[in-house]
Design a protein around this motif. Sequence first.
Motif, short mmCIF file in Angstrom:
data_model
loop_
_atom_site.label_atom_id
_atom_site.label_comp_id
_atom_site.label_asym_id
_atom_site.label_seq_id
_atom_site.Cartn_x
_atom_site.Cartn_y
_atom_site.Cartn_z
N THR A 47 -14.87 71.31 17.53
CA THR A 47 -13.42 71.19 17.77
C THR A 47 -13.12 70.04 18.70
OG1 THR A 47 -13.10 73.58 17.47
CG2 THR A 47 -11.40 72.39 18.68
N LEU A 74 -11.22 67.42 16.31
CA LEU A 74 -9.83 67.85 16.18
C LEU A 74 -8.85 66.67 16.11
CD1 LEU A 74 -8.07 70.40 15.97
CD2 LEU A 74 -7.80 70.32 18.46
N LEU A 98 -5.46 67.86 21.55
CA LEU A 98 -6.81 68.21 22.01
C LEU A 98 -6.78 68.70 23.45
CD1 LEU A 98 -9.88 68.28 21.64
CD2 LEU A 98 -9.94 65.87 22.32
N THR A 137 -5.89 72.34 23.63
CA THR A 137 -6.97 73.30 23.36
C THR A 137 -7.83 73.51 24.60
OG1 THR A 137 -8.56 71.61 22.62
CG2 THR A 137 -7.06 72.50 20.97
N SER A 194 -7.46 77.13 27.79
CA SER A 194 -8.61 77.95 28.16
C SER A 194 -8.72 78.16 29.67
CB SER A 194 -9.90 77.32 27.64
OG SER A 194 -10.15 76.08 28.28
N GLY A 245 -6.76 79.85 13.32
CA GLY A 245 -6.63 78.43 13.65
C GLY A 245 -7.25 77.53 12.61
N TRP A 268 -1.94 75.67 15.97
CA TRP A 268 -3.37 75.59 15.63
C TRP A 268 -4.18 75.18 16.86
CZ3 TRP A 268 -1.60 78.19 12.20
CH2 TRP A 268 -0.82 77.78 11.13
N ALA A 269 -3.63 74.28 17.68
CA ALA A 269 -4.33 73.85 18.88
C ALA A 269 -4.51 75.01 19.86
CB ALA A 269 -3.58 72.70 19.55
N VAL A 270 -3.47 75.82 20.02
CA VAL A 270 -3.55 76.98 20.92
C VAL A 270 -4.58 77.98 20.40
CG1 VAL A 270 -2.29 78.99 21.77
CG2 VAL A 270 -1.23 76.73 21.85
N ALA A 272 -7.14 77.40 18.45
CA ALA A 272 -8.48 76.85 18.62
C ALA A 272 -8.94 76.96 20.06
CB ALA A 272 -8.50 75.38 18.17
N GLY A 273 -8.02 76.73 21.01
CA GLY A 273 -8.37 76.87 22.42
C GLY A 273 -8.72 78.29 22.79
N ASN A 292 -12.16 79.13 21.62
CA ASN A 292 -13.20 78.53 22.47
C ASN A 292 -13.42 79.32 23.76
OD1 ASN A 292 -13.56 76.53 20.59
ND2 ASN A 292 -12.41 74.97 21.71
#
Length: 390
Positions: A224, A228, A246, A249, A253, A284, A299-301, A303-304, A307
Amino acid sequence: MLLAAAVVAAAFNLRPAVTSLGPLLERVRDGLGMSATVAGLLTAVPSLCFAVFGLAAPGLARRIGPAAVVTAGMGAITAGLAARAFAGNTAVFLLLSALALAGIAVSNVLMPVIVKRYFPDRVGPMIGLYSMALSAGTAVAAAVTVPLTSAVGGSWRAGLGIWAAAAAIALVLWLAALAADRGGNSAASRETAGGAPALRILRSRTAWALAIFFGLQATGAYATMGWLPQIYQDAGISAGESGVLLAVTMVISVPVSFALPSLAAARGDQRLFVVVLGCFGLAGYAGLALAPAGAPWLWAVLAGLANCCFPLAITMIGLRARSAVGVAKLSAFSQSLGYLISIPGPVLVGALYQGTGSWYVPIGLLAALLVPQMAAGVLAGRARHIEDEV
């Protein structure tokens, strides 16, 4: 309080050596005459160093104590980052980078041991602080390295070397903590030395499950972070906005990494968290594959959030063993094997993207890997201890 501050400072410095290099890599290549092949291999070097040098951490801790090893690790990070800024060729640059990464590797493994040894009743909150600081260091280094480089004259050497100052602060704190607790550190060393031979980690199913979970979550996280922006740019989103996405993401976190370990430790059984984070990842990846420009911030949120399996894995390392002895062996085994598992992932994603000309297959691979990741996490998340299995 001094040791808690030292833990936070150390955690902040466990990723800038890696994430500060990416934004300046083109300038470093030009300055050192580095080939594209060597530059590509740099993406795999951190995981390889984390795996190889991390295996040495328990043995070093048995000899001089975990706090002393982490202190030495901070020294290695400081020296490596400061010296590589003056490297005259690619070989020296790689060697000094490996020195810094070795310091990171042993600290990666022993930070859960430090928490278990000195904060046995506060494992969740302390791992939360550790994970939050690590996430913050990752995000800050990625976001401010280029502006800092411009502020100090535009030289990549100054831009990379400035992170040695942050590591030096952590080194000072660890030296002070070590001086204040010589007896406790010696006791920890004796405890680890006395119990290590009886614990055969390879016989633990939980240890194997945790290593696989750690490796697969690292695969998704590195893929990612590495790809990304390209996914978004291929969907028509500007380079500037893709960089911000990016950063989202990574930033998302930070608060989650602080809260999640306490929640997971309080529950005892972490299987629900494994499944929920995995579902965030599936959602995501589906969005990135089917409509990356449709709701890019969502999608970024997601993916974060996916992670955030990293702080969950670190929390489980601290909870799946009864003592600092067990945590040391479990941490070294699961992180070293896990980082080895993660090495091919980002490279394979890039190869599939180049071979197919689209992101459907690469993203599909990352989504498919979430299935064994959740399965391994469910096994590792059961409320049990490795000492009972071996």
